[in-house]
Design a protein around this motif. Sequence first.
Motif, short mmCIF file in Angstrom:
data_model
loop_
_atom_site.label_atom_id
_atom_site.label_comp_id
_atom_site.label_asym_id
_atom_site.label_seq_id
_atom_site.Cartn_x
_atom_site.Cartn_y
_atom_site.Cartn_z
N GLY A 55 0.65 -1.10 0.09
CA GLY A 55 -0.12 -0.06 0.14
C GLY A 55 0.75 1.34 0.04
O GLY A 55 0.44 2.14 -0.53
N GLY A 56 2.03 1.10 0.49
CA GLY A 56 2.95 2.39 0.57
C GLY A 56 2.55 3.67 1.34
O GLY A 56 3.06 4.73 1.37
N SER A 57 1.77 3.26 2.50
CA SER A 57 1.32 4.50 3.42
C SER A 57 2.70 4.84 4.30
O SER A 57 3.53 4.12 4.59
CB SER A 57 0.29 4.24 4.17
N THR A 58 2.68 6.11 4.38
CA THR A 58 3.94 6.60 5.10
C THR A 58 3.62 7.18 6.26
O THR A 58 2.56 7.75 6.77
CB THR A 58 4.86 7.29 4.33
N TYR A 59 4.83 7.51 7.51
CA TYR A 59 4.86 8.16 8.44
C TYR A 59 6.20 8.72 9.00
O TYR A 59 6.98 8.15 8.60
CB TYR A 59 4.19 7.28 9.82
N TYR A 60 6.18 9.97 9.38
CA TYR A 60 7.31 10.77 9.25
C TYR A 60 7.51 11.40 11.27
O TYR A 60 6.27 11.61 11.51
CB TYR A 60 7.56 11.94 8.48
N PHE A 68 12.13 15.18 4.14
CA PHE A 68 12.61 14.04 3.96
C PHE A 68 11.30 12.98 3.29
O PHE A 68 10.14 13.35 3.69
CB PHE A 68 12.96 12.80 5.24
N THR A 69 11.84 12.12 2.45
CA THR A 69 10.66 11.19 2.02
C THR A 69 11.07 9.53 1.99
O THR A 69 12.31 9.71 1.36
CB THR A 69 10.24 11.85 0.32
N ILE A 70 10.35 8.96 2.39
CA ILE A 70 10.62 7.45 2.29
C ILE A 70 9.60 6.91 1.31
O ILE A 70 8.60 7.18 1.01
CB ILE A 70 10.23 7.02 3.65
N SER A 71 10.52 5.86 0.66
CA SER A 71 9.72 5.14 -0.65
C SER A 71 10.25 3.83 -0.71
O SER A 71 11.15 3.56 0.08
CB SER A 71 9.69 6.06 -2.09
N ARG A 72 9.41 3.21 -1.65
CA ARG A 72 10.08 1.64 -1.88
C ARG A 72 9.97 1.43 -3.17
O ARG A 72 9.11 1.84 -4.03
CB ARG A 72 9.39 0.70 -0.90
N ASP A 73 10.73 0.71 -3.60
CA ASP A 73 10.63 -0.04 -4.92
C ASP A 73 10.37 -1.49 -4.78
O ASP A 73 11.46 -2.26 -4.45
CB ASP A 73 12.07 0.16 -5.72
N ASN A 74 9.14 -2.25 -4.99
CA ASN A 74 8.92 -3.54 -4.78
C ASN A 74 9.78 -4.66 -5.47
O ASN A 74 10.10 -5.46 -4.93
CB ASN A 74 7.38 -3.73 -4.81
N ALA A 75 9.98 -4.14 -6.84
CA ALA A 75 10.67 -5.00 -7.57
C ALA A 75 12.08 -5.37 -7.11
O ALA A 75 12.93 -6.36 -7.33
CB ALA A 75 10.63 -4.40 -9.16
N LYS A 76 12.61 -4.19 -6.61
CA LYS A 76 13.88 -4.22 -6.20
C LYS A 76 14.15 -4.58 -4.46
O LYS A 76 15.41 -4.52 -4.37
CB LYS A 76 14.88 -2.84 -6.33
N ASN A 77 12.93 -4.63 -4.03
CA ASN A 77 13.31 -4.99 -2.29
C ASN A 77 14.04 -3.80 -1.80
O ASN A 77 14.84 -4.32 -1.04
CB ASN A 77 13.47 -6.29 -2.20
N THR A 78 13.71 -2.71 -2.11
CA THR A 78 14.52 -1.69 -1.87
C THR A 78 13.85 -0.77 -1.21
O THR A 78 12.99 -0.13 -1.75
CB THR A 78 15.56 -1.09 -2.88
#
Length: 126
Positions: A55-60, A68-78
């Motif tokens: 889902g990609g929900s975030t909390y700071y 700052f921005t947190i993100s993810r790349d599901n394909a790269k597991n990063t």
Amino acid sequence: QVQLVESGGGLVQAGGSLRLSCAASGLTGSRFVMAWFRQAPGKEREFVAAIRWSGGSTYYADSVKGRFTISRDNAKNTVYLQMNSLKPEDTAVYYCAADLNPTILMHTSGPLYDYWGQGTQVTVSS
């Protein structure tokens, strides 16, 4: 087993930017939360940001919100942490962590996280 490997730290002037990466391996499914913490010399480890893998929900943390921005790349597991408008007080070792038993509210307490990376140093000069 689960492994988290951070990269991207370094020395930057105040006002500059850095992007940290956390490559994860061994995580199964998608019901987990990834987070960044940091620890400055002589201070306790503190929560920075978290992202729900599904889902990609975030909390700071308030101290980094808007910078700052947190993100993810599901394909790269990063997982990434884009850090802009850096301040000297952002200087710390930054750690990536995985919470395999998250709740509706993403945890901000370090002991509730199950796996940790080795950390990467971020130094912001004034």
